[in-house]
Write a protein that holds these residues in place. Sequence first.
Motif, PDB file in Angstrom:
ATOM      1  N   ASP A 160       0.824  -1.201   0.000  1.00 43.11           N
ATOM      2  CA  ASP A 160       0.000   0.000   0.000  1.00 43.11           C
ATOM      3  C   ASP A 160       0.863   1.258   0.000  1.00 43.11           C
ATOM      4  N   VAL A 161       0.279   2.356  -0.481  1.00 46.39           N
ATOM      5  CA  VAL A 161       0.998   3.624  -0.596  1.00 46.39           C
ATOM      6  C   VAL A 161       0.208   4.741   0.072  1.00 46.39           C
ATOM      7  N   LEU A 162       0.907   5.537   0.867  1.00 42.42           N
ATOM      8  CA  LEU A 162       0.350   6.761   1.436  1.00 42.42           C
ATOM      9  C   LEU A 162       0.986   7.929   0.703  1.00 42.42           C
ATOM     10  N   ASP A 163       0.188   8.721   0.002  1.00 43.16           N
ATOM     11  CA  ASP A 163       0.734   9.811  -0.800  1.00 43.16           C
ATOM     12  C   ASP A 163       0.876  11.064   0.069  1.00 43.16           C
ATOM     13  N   LEU A 164       2.092  11.290   0.565  1.00 43.95           N
ATOM     14  CA  LEU A 164       2.338  12.426   1.455  1.00 43.95           C
ATOM     15  C   LEU A 164       2.272  13.758   0.730  1.00 43.95           C
ATOM     16  N   ARG A 165       2.309  13.748  -0.586  1.00 46.43           N
ATOM     17  CA  ARG A 165       2.143  15.006  -1.315  1.00 46.43           C
ATOM     18  C   ARG A 165       0.755  15.588  -1.083  1.00 46.43           C
ATOM     19  N   LEU A 166      -0.206  14.728  -0.805  1.00 50.89           N
ATOM     20  CA  LEU A 166      -1.572  15.176  -0.570  1.00 50.89           C
ATOM     21  C   LEU A 166      -1.890  15.292   0.916  1.00 50.89           C
ATOM     22  N   VAL A 167      -1.171  14.561   1.749  1.00 55.42           N
ATOM     23  CA  VAL A 167      -1.371  14.654   3.202  1.00 55.42           C
ATOM     24  C   VAL A 167      -0.748  15.934   3.738  1.00 55.42           C
ATOM     25  N   CYS A 168       0.520  16.156   3.420  1.00 51.27           N
ATOM     26  CA  CYS A 168       1.221  17.382   3.845  1.00 51.27           C
ATOM     27  C   CYS A 168       1.219  18.348   2.667  1.00 51.27           C
ATOM     28  N   SER A 169       0.145  19.069   2.549  1.00 49.80           N
ATOM     29  CA  SER A 169      -0.091  19.879   1.350  1.00 49.80           C
ATOM     30  C   SER A 169      -0.083  21.378   1.616  1.00 49.80           C
ATOM     31  N   GLU A 170       0.176  21.788   2.867  1.00 51.56           N
ATOM     32  CA  GLU A 170       0.163  23.199   3.221  1.00 51.56           C
ATOM     33  C   GLU A 170       1.493  23.589   3.856  1.00 51.56           C
ATOM     34  N   ASP A 171       1.851  24.860   3.742  1.00 54.14           N
ATOM     35  CA  ASP A 171       3.119  25.322   4.306  1.00 54.14           C
ATOM     36  C   ASP A 171       3.193  25.061   5.812  1.00 54.14           C
TER      37      ASP A 171
END
Length: 209
Positions: A160-171
């Motif tokens: 499985d993959v957790l896409d951190l680009r979408l989880v941590c998406s704010e400054d």
Amino acid sequence: MSNVVLLGDSVFDNAAYVGSDPDVVAQLRRTLAGSGTATLLARDGAVTAGVLDQLTRLPDDATHLVVSTGGNDALRESSLLQARAGLVAEILTRIADIRDGFRRDYRAMLAALKDTGLPVLVATIYDPRFSEPLQRQLSTTALSFINDVILREAFAHGVDVLDLRLVCSEDADFANAIEPSSRGGEKMAAAIASYAAGLPLAGSQVLIR
């Protein structure tokens, strides 16, 4: 009771960057309270090949493996972004060589993770938050080659993959350009805890199965 083991680099081993605020493993333990705990084997500065050594310290009661790695592999090649522009073919050939080297290390790591027989969740690399727009654009573009390897190899190995680009998406999710803040850690902990519980992820918690 679950024991979620965090492997990899400073994305999980972020205590040095959050001051007195809770780090990722503390937030995960708090989120799991009553249903399990978490073990931190990830180490700040580790590269993908280093995960193999981390696995030698895997606790006997481990139930889930969660890995965030690749950022430091890319960072040690960051001089490429400062190199004088040349022929496009030369630049792409160098990027391809870096990608292929990373793929070999990532495949070896995934094989070792699969050999444990435990559920495995791997994370993509989030987009850095450099203040200079061109540096941010170049680094995000370069990391897309690494993230492509992570996704392809994860799918090929059935993890499985957790896409951190979408989880941590704010400054606000970042303590500096490349390290997660306590807020970013809280988001990651919530997603990992949901994964360990077998629950669907919602909103900014993005899981690819």
